[in-house]
Design a protein around this motif. Structure first.
Motif, PDB file in Angstrom:
ATOM      1  N   VAL A 115       0.826  -1.215   0.000  1.00 22.88           N
ATOM      2  CA  VAL A 115       0.000   0.000   0.000  1.00 22.88           C
ATOM      3  C   VAL A 115       0.860   1.266   0.000  1.00 22.88           C
ATOM      4  N   ASN A 116       2.131   1.127   0.391  1.00 19.53           N
ATOM      5  CA  ASN A 116       3.077   2.252   0.338  1.00 19.53           C
ATOM      6  C   ASN A 116       4.493   1.714   0.246  1.00 19.53           C
ATOM      7  N   TYR A 117       5.363   2.489  -0.392  1.00 18.14           N
ATOM      8  CA  TYR A 117       6.778   2.142  -0.376  1.00 18.14           C
ATOM      9  C   TYR A 117       7.572   3.396  -0.058  1.00 18.14           C
ATOM     10  N   TYR A 118       8.381   3.312   0.993  1.00 18.17           N
ATOM     11  CA  TYR A 118       9.173   4.454   1.454  1.00 18.17           C
ATOM     12  C   TYR A 118      10.614   4.248   0.979  1.00 18.17           C
ATOM     13  N   GLU A 159       5.061  -0.843   3.101  1.00 20.91           N
ATOM     14  CA  GLU A 159       3.912  -1.082   3.974  1.00 20.91           C
ATOM     15  C   GLU A 159       2.974  -2.044   3.254  1.00 20.91           C
ATOM     16  N   ILE A 160       2.679  -3.154   3.927  1.00 20.92           N
ATOM     17  CA  ILE A 160       1.894  -4.212   3.299  1.00 20.92           C
ATOM     18  C   ILE A 160       0.619  -4.459   4.088  1.00 20.92           C
ATOM     19  N   SER A 161      -0.497  -4.460   3.392  1.00 17.82           N
ATOM     20  CA  SER A 161      -1.780  -4.837   3.978  1.00 17.82           C
ATOM     21  C   SER A 161      -1.920  -6.349   3.840  1.00 17.82           C
ATOM     22  N   LEU A 162      -1.997  -7.048   4.978  1.00 17.54           N
ATOM     23  CA  LEU A 162      -1.886  -8.506   4.980  1.00 17.54           C
ATOM     24  C   LEU A 162      -3.221  -9.219   4.801  1.00 17.54           C
ATOM     25  N   MET A 163      -3.194 -10.260   3.973  1.00 16.31           N
ATOM     26  CA  MET A 163      -4.325 -11.172   3.811  1.00 16.31           C
ATOM     27  C   MET A 163      -4.054 -12.494   4.518  1.00 16.31           C
ATOM     28  N   ASN A 164      -2.786 -12.705   4.905  1.00 16.35           N
ATOM     29  CA  ASN A 164      -2.381 -13.898   5.650  1.00 16.35           C
ATOM     30  C   ASN A 164      -1.270 -13.531   6.616  1.00 16.35           C
ATOM     31  N   GLY A 181       4.665  -7.119  -9.716  1.00 13.21           N
ATOM     32  CA  GLY A 181       3.946  -5.942 -10.194  1.00 13.21           C
ATOM     33  C   GLY A 181       4.321  -5.655 -11.628  1.00 13.21           C
ATOM     34  N   GLU A 182       3.497  -4.900 -12.313  1.00 14.02           N
ATOM     35  CA  GLU A 182       3.701  -4.649 -13.738  1.00 14.02           C
ATOM     36  C   GLU A 182       5.039  -3.999 -14.019  1.00 14.02           C
ATOM     37  N   ILE A 231      12.736  -4.029   2.767  1.00 19.38           N
ATOM     38  CA  ILE A 231      12.791  -4.673   1.452  1.00 19.38           C
ATOM     39  C   ILE A 231      14.129  -4.379   0.786  1.00 19.38           C
ATOM     40  N   ASP A 232      14.729  -5.394   0.185  1.00 19.05           N
ATOM     41  CA  ASP A 232      16.026  -5.230  -0.482  1.00 19.05           C
ATOM     42  C   ASP A 232      15.900  -4.609  -1.869  1.00 19.05           C
ATOM     43  N   ASN A 233      14.723  -4.748  -2.483  1.00 18.79           N
ATOM     44  CA  ASN A 233      14.515  -4.261  -3.851  1.00 18.79           C
ATOM     45  C   ASN A 233      13.418  -3.210  -3.896  1.00 18.79           C
ATOM     46  N   LEU A 234      13.437  -2.432  -4.950  1.00 15.49           N
ATOM     47  CA  LEU A 234      12.398  -1.436  -5.164  1.00 15.49           C
ATOM     48  C   LEU A 234      11.077  -2.120  -5.503  1.00 15.49           C
ATOM     49  N   VAL A 235      10.010  -1.790  -4.742  1.00 18.43           N
ATOM     50  CA  VAL A 235       8.666  -2.273  -5.046  1.00 18.43           C
ATOM     51  C   VAL A 235       7.739  -1.067  -5.151  1.00 18.43           C
ATOM     52  N   ARG A 236       6.488  -1.336  -5.500  1.00 22.00           N
ATOM     53  CA  ARG A 236       5.576  -0.224  -5.782  1.00 22.00           C
ATOM     54  C   ARG A 236       4.194  -0.480  -5.199  1.00 22.00           C
ATOM     55  N   GLU A 237       3.461   0.599  -5.024  1.00 27.21           N
ATOM     56  CA  GLU A 237       2.091   0.510  -4.536  1.00 27.21           C
ATOM     57  C   GLU A 237       1.267  -0.397  -5.449  1.00 27.21           C
ATOM     58  N   ASN A 238       0.439  -1.231  -4.825  1.00 26.71           N
ATOM     59  CA  ASN A 238      -0.446  -2.199  -5.502  1.00 26.71           C
ATOM     60  C   ASN A 238       0.252  -3.457  -5.982  1.00 26.71           C
ATOM     61  N   ASP A 239       1.568  -3.568  -5.748  1.00 30.54           N
ATOM     62  CA  ASP A 239       2.226  -4.845  -6.031  1.00 30.54           C
ATOM     63  C   ASP A 239       1.616  -5.939  -5.156  1.00 30.54           C
ATOM     64  N   ARG A 240       1.497  -7.134  -5.726  1.00 26.67           N
ATOM     65  CA  ARG A 240       0.942  -8.270  -4.983  1.00 26.67           C
ATOM     66  C   ARG A 240       2.052  -9.006  -4.239  1.00 26.67           C
ATOM     67  N   VAL A 241       1.735  -9.480  -3.041  1.00 22.60           N
ATOM     68  CA  VAL A 241       2.700 -10.149  -2.181  1.00 22.60           C
ATOM     69  C   VAL A 241       2.233 -11.595  -1.952  1.00 22.60           C
ATOM     70  N   PHE A 242       3.142 -12.534  -2.195  1.00 18.30           N
ATOM     71  CA  PHE A 242       2.831 -13.949  -2.002  1.00 18.30           C
ATOM     72  C   PHE A 242       3.798 -14.564  -0.983  1.00 18.30           C
TER      73      PHE A 242
END
Length: 410
Positions: free
Chosen positions: A335-338, A345-350, A362-363, A395-406
């Motif tokens: 939901v955010n990347y600083y 910042e990750i909104s968790l489903m599990n 992510g795309e 996080i070690d790598n650049l990620v982005r808002e709306n990326d999916r986390v597994f």
């Protein structure tokens, strides 16, 4: 091993879209192969739009990488105008080469000044055929049914004749029951043409082999195995030997998920590089363990060593679907990347906890992996975060808002 040969080995990875291209390059691929929505041997997968491919070529050029465009289906008369239009587009988009199976299209590519690579569909099994195709192409993908000794013989005979032709070979991924992919089963059963990229893979189903006698009796010859579905190719234990004969290592998988492209590319990149510093042999157990984390139908070395191996060599797959003991579970969404502190910042489903392995896709991000090492919730360091919570994750790598986390779980 000759180090000059080793240094010339290119690592070629599959890309079904722009995310796949980014993932492959970020994990060490020197080049990717891809297709448009027409005349590609993976018509049922996503494939590139033309504007996406132009963007992909630009990314490649900025990073000293290459892009090869597949135009390797069987071409009928109705396809010719489209095929020639694709060649025009490939030239204007500045792709590095086209992968072709139709001989007429190879000649057209050469006349246009386009580098051509001969597809595995052409079933090249000897140096005489390879010599013929060298009139039109800079590289050939040899038949997948060849042993390593046969490939060495082809290479030696081409070198003796001073024929400048690169050899490309598959090192990892799905194998097909048909000779170099030339199959009529999908077309016969479903009117979906495998040689035009529209295979429904009926071979992957559970078939039984029955011998029916003229007197009405019968005997069951084979049951309990997926007898038309071969195991997947994995050559990670033989990288140095293959580097001596191939100019290019090809990973199969344009229809596979991003985590497959990420892991397979990363591991073969490490394997190639580790041959230089003498650490390859000690890393083989690690390589094998990591490749078990991606989709596979169990692993085998295909045909490379069938003429030298004394042990029984069974290519048949015995279970349905994925043999990997690992499964991907959707864990949440970014939901955010600083960027300044490298925290997502990750909104968790599990639930997740320290030590867990995560895959983030992510795309624009492509696909990255991350071991959970440091987490905070509202400024407090935690060992475990629960479903429904928002957690800050280093996080070690650049990620982005709306990326999916597994979550990758064994």
């Amino acid at each position: 091993m000759d180090k000059n040969i080793k240094k010339s080995v290119e690592l070629l990875s599959p890309a079904r879209d722009l995310s796949g291209l980014i993932t492959a390059y970020n994990n060490g691929a020197d080049a990717v192969y891809c297709g448009l929505k027409e005349l590609s041997m993976r018509a049922t997968t996503k494939n590139f739009e033309r504007d996406e491919l132009i963007r992909g070529v630009k990314i490649a050029q900025e990073n000293d990488k290459k892009v090869y465009l597949c135009t390797n289906t069987v071409l009928y008369e109705k396809d010719l105008q489209k095929a020639l239009e694709i060649l025009d587009f490939a030239k204007s988009a500045e792709v590095n080469a086209v992968i072709v199976s139709d001989l007429g299209l190879m000649q057209e590519a050469k006349e246009m000044g386009l580098e051509a690579h001969v597809s595995v569909q052409n079933n090249i099994t000897n140096s005489l055929s390879a010599k013929f195709f060298s009139k039109f192409a800079d590289r050939v993908v040899l038949s997948r049914e060849l042993s390593l000794n046969q490939i060495k013989e082809i290479k030696n005979n081409l070198n003796a004749q001073k024929i400048n032709l690169e050899l490309e070979g598959f090192v990892h991924g799905a194998l097909c029951v048909a000779m170099s992919g030339r199959c009529f089963l999908s077309s016969y059963l479903f009117n979906r043409h495998a040689n035009c990229g529209d295979c429904l893979q009926p071979c992957r189903r559970n078939w039984k082999l029955v011998n029916e006698h003229s007197d009405g009796t019968h005997e069951l010859i084979c049951e309990g195995k997926y007898l038309l579905s071969p195991k997947d190719l994995c050559t990670i234990e033989y990288v140095p030997e293959l580097m001596d004969v191939f100019n290019c290592f090809k990973i199969e998988g344009r229809a596979k998920n991003l985590d497959y492209v990420m892991k397979a590319t990363k591991i073969y990149r490490e394997a190639i590089d580790s041959t230089y510093d003498g650490t390859y042999l000690e890393k083989i157990p690690y390589f094998k363990k990591e490749l078990q984390k991606i989709y596979n139908r169990e692993y085998d070395t295909g045909f490379y060593f069938r003429d030298t191996c004394n042990a029984s060599h069974d290519l048949q797959y015995e279970i349905e679907g994925n043999a990997s003991p690992y499964r991907k579970i959707e864990a949440g969404k970014v939901v955010n990347y600083y960027k300044k502190v490298g925290v997502a910042e990750i909104s968790l489903m599990n639930d997740i906890e320290n030590g867990d392995e995560l895959i983030i896709t992510g795309e624009t991000t492509g696909c990255v992996e991350q071991v959970v090492k440091s987490m905070q919730i509202e400024g407090t360091i935690v060992e475990k975060a629960l479903k429904g919570q928002n957690v800050g994750l280093k996080i070690d790598n650049l990620v982005r808002e709306n990326d999916r986390v597994f979550l990758l779980k064994k």
